[in-house]
Scaffold this motif. Structure first.
Motif, mmCIF file in Angstrom:
data_model
loop_
_atom_site.group_PDB
_atom_site.id
_atom_site.type_symbol
_atom_site.label_atom_id
_atom_site.label_comp_id
_atom_site.label_asym_id
_atom_site.label_seq_id
_atom_site.Cartn_x
_atom_site.Cartn_y
_atom_site.Cartn_z
ATOM 1 N N LYS A 70 0.866 -1.179 0.000
ATOM 2 C CA LYS A 70 0.000 0.000 0.000
ATOM 3 C C LYS A 70 0.898 1.223 0.000
ATOM 4 C CE LYS A 70 -3.770 0.104 2.421
ATOM 5 N NZ LYS A 70 -4.737 0.113 3.549
ATOM 6 N N VAL A 71 0.332 2.371 -0.357
ATOM 7 C CA VAL A 71 1.101 3.613 -0.408
ATOM 8 C C VAL A 71 0.336 4.706 0.320
ATOM 9 C CG1 VAL A 71 2.212 5.331 -1.891
ATOM 10 C CG2 VAL A 71 2.096 2.949 -2.633
ATOM 11 N N LEU A 72 1.042 5.483 1.162
ATOM 12 C CA LEU A 72 0.439 6.624 1.832
ATOM 13 C C LEU A 72 0.438 7.828 0.895
ATOM 14 C CD1 LEU A 72 2.070 6.343 5.373
ATOM 15 C CD2 LEU A 72 -0.271 5.770 4.732
ATOM 16 N N PRO A 73 -0.406 8.820 1.167
ATOM 17 C CA PRO A 73 -0.452 10.011 0.289
ATOM 18 C C PRO A 73 0.892 10.715 0.140
ATOM 19 C CG PRO A 73 -2.364 9.965 1.732
ATOM 20 C CD PRO A 73 -1.454 8.864 2.195
ATOM 21 N N ASP A 74 1.778 10.610 1.163
ATOM 22 C CA ASP A 74 3.068 11.286 1.064
ATOM 23 C C ASP A 74 4.112 10.449 0.343
ATOM 24 O OD1 ASP A 74 3.663 9.329 2.898
ATOM 25 O OD2 ASP A 74 4.039 10.683 4.575
ATOM 26 N N GLY A 75 3.695 9.279 -0.185
ATOM 27 C CA GLY A 75 4.600 8.447 -0.961
ATOM 28 C C GLY A 75 5.250 7.315 -0.198
ATOM 29 N N ARG A 76 5.097 7.287 1.112
ATOM 30 C CA ARG A 76 5.686 6.191 1.875
ATOM 31 C C ARG A 76 5.003 4.875 1.521
ATOM 32 N NH1 ARG A 76 5.215 7.948 7.944
ATOM 33 N NH2 ARG A 76 3.409 9.081 7.091
ATOM 34 N N ARG A 77 5.809 3.823 1.419
ATOM 35 C CA ARG A 77 5.280 2.510 1.071
ATOM 36 C C ARG A 77 5.054 1.678 2.335
ATOM 37 N NH1 ARG A 77 8.763 -0.255 -3.467
ATOM 38 N NH2 ARG A 77 10.483 0.266 -2.047
ATOM 39 N N LEU A 78 3.976 0.931 2.302
ATOM 40 C CA LEU A 78 3.595 0.098 3.434
ATOM 41 C C LEU A 78 3.551 -1.363 3.013
ATOM 42 C CD1 LEU A 78 0.498 2.123 4.755
ATOM 43 C CD2 LEU A 78 2.892 2.429 5.423
ATOM 44 N N SER A 79 3.768 -2.233 3.979
ATOM 45 C CA SER A 79 3.472 -3.651 3.826
ATOM 46 C C SER A 79 2.325 -3.944 4.789
ATOM 47 C CB SER A 79 4.683 -4.523 4.168
ATOM 48 O OG SER A 79 5.671 -4.398 3.167
ATOM 49 N N SER A 80 1.245 -4.508 4.259
ATOM 50 C CA SER A 80 0.038 -4.656 5.057
ATOM 51 C C SER A 80 -0.423 -6.106 5.137
ATOM 52 C CB SER A 80 -1.103 -3.805 4.467
ATOM 53 O OG SER A 80 -0.715 -2.445 4.387
ATOM 54 N N VAL A 81 -1.032 -6.435 6.265
ATOM 55 C CA VAL A 81 -1.704 -7.718 6.437
ATOM 56 C C VAL A 81 -3.079 -7.452 7.025
ATOM 57 C CG1 VAL A 81 0.389 -9.124 6.723
ATOM 58 C CG2 VAL A 81 -0.644 -8.028 8.713
ATOM 59 N N SER A 82 -4.028 -8.314 6.706
ATOM 60 C CA SER A 82 -5.392 -8.153 7.204
ATOM 61 C C SER A 82 -5.936 -9.495 7.669
ATOM 62 C CB SER A 82 -6.313 -7.590 6.114
ATOM 63 O OG SER A 82 -5.895 -6.297 5.723
ATOM 64 N N ALA A 83 -6.698 -9.459 8.751
ATOM 65 C CA ALA A 83 -7.326 -10.668 9.282
ATOM 66 C C ALA A 83 -8.813 -10.421 9.447
ATOM 67 C CB ALA A 83 -6.702 -11.051 10.620
ATOM 68 N N VAL A 84 -9.631 -11.308 8.886
ATOM 69 C CA VAL A 84 -11.082 -11.217 9.025
ATOM 70 C C VAL A 84 -11.474 -11.911 10.326
ATOM 71 C CG1 VAL A 84 -13.300 -11.846 8.021
ATOM 72 C CG2 VAL A 84 -11.377 -11.221 6.523
ATOM 73 N N LEU A 85 -12.229 -11.207 11.152
ATOM 74 C CA LEU A 85 -12.664 -11.744 12.438
ATOM 75 C C LEU A 85 -14.150 -12.082 12.340
ATOM 76 C CD1 LEU A 85 -10.896 -9.125 14.746
ATOM 77 C CD2 LEU A 85 -9.988 -11.259 13.816
ATOM 78 N N ARG A 86 -14.517 -13.296 12.682
ATOM 79 C CA ARG A 86 -15.894 -13.777 12.521
ATOM 80 C C ARG A 86 -16.528 -14.072 13.874
ATOM 81 N NH1 ARG A 86 -16.690 -15.303 7.153
ATOM 82 N NH2 ARG A 86 -14.749 -15.292 5.926
ATOM 83 N N ASP A 87 -17.854 -13.997 13.907
ATOM 84 C CA ASP A 87 -18.564 -14.351 15.130
ATOM 85 C C ASP A 87 -18.746 -15.859 15.206
ATOM 86 O OD1 ASP A 87 -20.610 -15.015 13.372
ATOM 87 O OD2 ASP A 87 -21.814 -13.239 13.816
ATOM 88 N N GLU A 88 -19.455 -16.319 16.222
ATOM 89 C CA GLU A 88 -19.615 -17.757 16.432
ATOM 90 C C GLU A 88 -20.344 -18.433 15.281
ATOM 91 O OE1 GLU A 88 -21.515 -18.270 20.169
ATOM 92 O OE2 GLU A 88 -19.805 -17.565 21.346
ATOM 93 N N ALA A 89 -21.152 -17.677 14.557
ATOM 94 C CA ALA A 89 -21.886 -18.242 13.430
ATOM 95 C C ALA A 89 -21.067 -18.257 12.153
ATOM 96 C CB ALA A 89 -23.180 -17.456 13.203
ATOM 97 N N GLY A 90 -19.846 -17.716 12.218
ATOM 98 C CA GLY A 90 -18.986 -17.693 11.038
ATOM 99 C C GLY A 90 -19.196 -16.485 10.159
ATOM 100 N N THR A 91 -19.953 -15.514 10.645
ATOM 101 C CA THR A 91 -20.208 -14.303 9.862
ATOM 102 C C THR A 91 -19.088 -13.293 10.090
ATOM 103 O OG1 THR A 91 -22.596 -14.625 10.096
ATOM 104 C CG2 THR A 91 -21.839 -12.433 9.429
#
Length: 207
Positions: A70-91
């Motif tokens: 990903k890139v910030l508006p000022d040009g800095r580069r990012l490395s990103s990770v994302s985790a989806v968190l689900r409820d007990e029903a899997g939603t």
């Protein structure tokens, strides 16, 4: 599952990676930022999350994504990770994202690469009169030729090496005897005996 339950995870990640990472908790359904720690991107809670691309990815059954750039508006580069968190029903309920600013690491990498770059040869004007450098070079070359460490050199080997050092002028230097004795790992008296023998007649390379 509530944002309050997830918040300690986001906080400790931000503490661990501070000041180089932003941690963001998104509400999947409302598509809004719920909480943010160390906001590198300038976002605030309540801002749009813009997670539309994750709606399509959710069908894959995966809940962990990245690292991706990903890139910030000022040009800095990012490395990103994302985790989806689900409820007990899997939603899917929330998405926890960690965005690491790569600037400091890339700067360090360039610095290390510069130090690791090949160096030019030693300036002869500085080293041509340094007999200790010559001593070390001759001993190192000799043990490489023989394939044995200094302490395992035979008497014949030491005689041959002393002859080479003598011809190179090392032994004619002031205070050279102690340095040569240390390099060959023998006593001074033993060195004098070897040197006397080496100067009597030439020695062929041992078989």
């Amino acid at each position: 599952m509530t944002p309050e339950q997830v918040a300690p995870v986001g906080e400790v990640l931000a503490r661990l990676l501070s000041p180089h990472a932003e941690v963001v908790l998104h509400d999947w359904v409302a598509d809004r930022v719920v909480a943010i720690w160390n906001p590198l991107s300038g976002r605030e809670p309540g801002d749009p999350s813009l997670l539309g691309e994750l709606d399509e990815l959710s069908e894959s059954g995966r809940d962990a994504y990245g690292p991706y750039p990903k890139v910030l508006p000022d040009g800095r580069r990012l490395s990103s990770v994302s985790a989806v968190l689900r409820d007990e029903a899997g939603t899917a309920k929330y998405v926890l994202c960690v965005n690491v600013d790569r600037t400091a690491f890339e700067t360090a990498s360039r610095l290390l690469a510069a130090f690791a770059a090949p160096v030019s040869g030693q300036p002869r004007v500085f080293f041509e009169h340094d007999w200790t450098e010559k001593l070390n070079e001759h001993v190192a070359d000799y043990v490489r030729e023989r394939g044995v460490p200094v302490e395992r050199l035979r008497r014949e080997d030491r005689l041959e090496l002393l002859s080479r050092l003598d011809k190179a002028g090392v032994l004619s230097q002031r205070r050279s005897v102690p340095a040569v004795a240390r390099a060959l790992q023998v006593s001074r008296s033993a060195l004098y005996q070897l040197l006397s023998e080496a100067r009597k007649e030439p020695h062929a390379d041992p078989a």
